[in-house]
Design a protein around this motif. Structure first.
Motif, PDB file in Angstrom:
ATOM      1  N   CYS A   1       0.779  -7.345   4.588  1.00 39.69           N
ATOM      2  CA  CYS A   1       0.718  -6.006   4.001  1.00 39.69           C
ATOM      3  C   CYS A   1       1.919  -5.168   4.425  1.00 39.69           C
ATOM      4  CB  CYS A   1      -0.580  -5.322   4.438  1.00 39.69           C
ATOM      5  SG  CYS A   1      -0.764  -3.624   3.853  1.00 39.69           S
TER       6      CYS A   1
ATOM      7  N   LEU B   1      -7.203  -0.840  -4.860  1.00 38.14           N
ATOM      8  CA  LEU B   1      -6.306  -1.984  -4.757  1.00 38.14           C
ATOM      9  C   LEU B   1      -6.358  -2.721  -6.088  1.00 38.14           C
ATOM     10  CD1 LEU B   1      -4.468  -3.522  -2.701  1.00 38.14           C
ATOM     11  CD2 LEU B   1      -6.362  -5.133  -2.441  1.00 38.14           C
TER      12      LEU B   1
ATOM     13  N   LEU C   1       0.836  -1.201   0.000  1.00 39.90           N
ATOM     14  CA  LEU C   1       0.000   0.000   0.000  1.00 39.90           C
ATOM     15  C   LEU C   1       0.868   1.248   0.000  1.00 39.90           C
ATOM     16  CD1 LEU C   1      -2.849  -0.696   2.605  1.00 39.90           C
ATOM     17  CD2 LEU C   1      -3.056  -0.589   0.118  1.00 39.90           C
TER      18      LEU C   1
ATOM     19  N   LEU D   1      -9.518  -4.246   3.870  1.00 37.68           N
ATOM     20  CA  LEU D   1      -8.526  -4.733   2.913  1.00 37.68           C
ATOM     21  C   LEU D   1      -8.748  -6.204   2.585  1.00 37.68           C
ATOM     22  CD1 LEU D   1      -6.085  -3.872   1.258  1.00 37.68           C
ATOM     23  CD2 LEU D   1      -4.618  -4.467   3.185  1.00 37.68           C
TER      24      LEU D   1
ATOM     25  N   CYS E   1      -9.021   5.447  -2.952  1.00 40.77           N
ATOM     26  CA  CYS E   1      -8.531   4.155  -2.468  1.00 40.77           C
ATOM     27  C   CYS E   1      -8.753   3.106  -3.548  1.00 40.77           C
ATOM     28  CB  CYS E   1      -9.253   3.748  -1.186  1.00 40.77           C
ATOM     29  SG  CYS E   1      -8.721   2.142  -0.520  1.00 40.77           S
TER      30      CYS E   1
END
Length: 255
Positions: free
Chosen positions: A34, A173, A8, A104, A171
């Protein structure tokens, strides 16, 4: 040696939020899976402060100059992949956000269960600015617009994971392989439209985008990109976007 699957990046815009966000990410994720990379976008005045205050498990990347949102994320992603080559997912999260529990894990699960999905976002949770009615608002999906309004919020709240035309950059991912394939963000954008361009590059490379209904991230929706010395240039960014994709972005909306 740590072998994270998720990397991240947090580009620093508003220092006052960064430590709270890092604490929340660590508390709401499996830490071994992570790794966080804070990208200091050319602000030499805060380097020593960051080195002293950041948790030791957080990576710090100091850039020589301000590369804007796109360049900061690209630099962070490349740094993480070079140091942790087994990373499967790369993400970006704004420093004025508040991740909620399991946010997440839910994003990763969505992509693992949908092989064609390259990137996904959580449901964005905001609060109205009305002093007498701080109503919670859920902005689940966006759609593409035109030269006046390139990206339009759809206020309808989703109840299932939903394929969408575009994702908001607060945001995201994404699968590392997909980002590598499209060569990340286009760094010519100046804090505007880079998220739209990234999504269109993924979509036209036969990938899908999705909003995860079980992932929630609060967003203060500040005007941080317009702070001094941020190099924001909306007219230039829009001109670039429309020169690449045409003035009517509606044609890229899912039917």
């Amino acid at each position: 040696m740590k072998k994270p699957q998720i990397g991240l990046v947090i580009p620093i815009v508003q220092r006052k939020y960064i430590f709270k966000l890092i604490k929340q990410i660590i508390q709401t994720t499996h830490n071994n899976d992570c790794v966080i990379c804070v990208v200091n976008d050319g602000n030499n005045k805060i380097i020593n402060y960051l080195k002293k205050q950041l948790p030791k498990e957080v990576e710090l990347l100091n850039l020589e100059r301000n590369l804007c949102f796109a360049g900061a994320n690209n630099a962070g992603w490349e740094f993480l992949l070079n140091k942790y080559p087994l990373i499967k997912y790369l993400g970006t999260i704004n420093d004025d956000t508040t991740p909620q529990k399991n946010w997440l894990d839910a994003l990763v699960s969505t992509m693992e269960n949908n092989s064609k999905v390259a990137a996904c976002s959580p449901v964005m949770v905001t609060h109205s600015n009305n002093l007498f009615n701080k109503k919670v608002q859920y902005s689940s999906t966006w759609k593409l617009g035109d030269s006046m309004h390139p990206m339009i919020i759809d206020d309808e709240r989703i109840t299932n994971d939903t394929r969408v035309s575009v994702l908001g950059g607060f945001c995201i991912l994404a699968k590392a392989e997909a980002l590598l394939h499209i060569d990340y963000f286009d760094e010519r954008y100046k804090n505007s439209c880079e998220d739209i361009d990234l999504c269109l590059k993924l979509r036209t490379s036969n990938w899908d985008l999705m909003v995860c209904s079980n992932s929630y991230v609060g967003h203060k929706c500040g005007k941080s990109r317009f702070k001094s010395k941020m190099n924001t240039n909306v007219p230039l960014s829009r001109k670039l976007l429309f020169s690449k994709w045409g003035n009517d972005l509606n044609k890229y909306n899912l039917k």
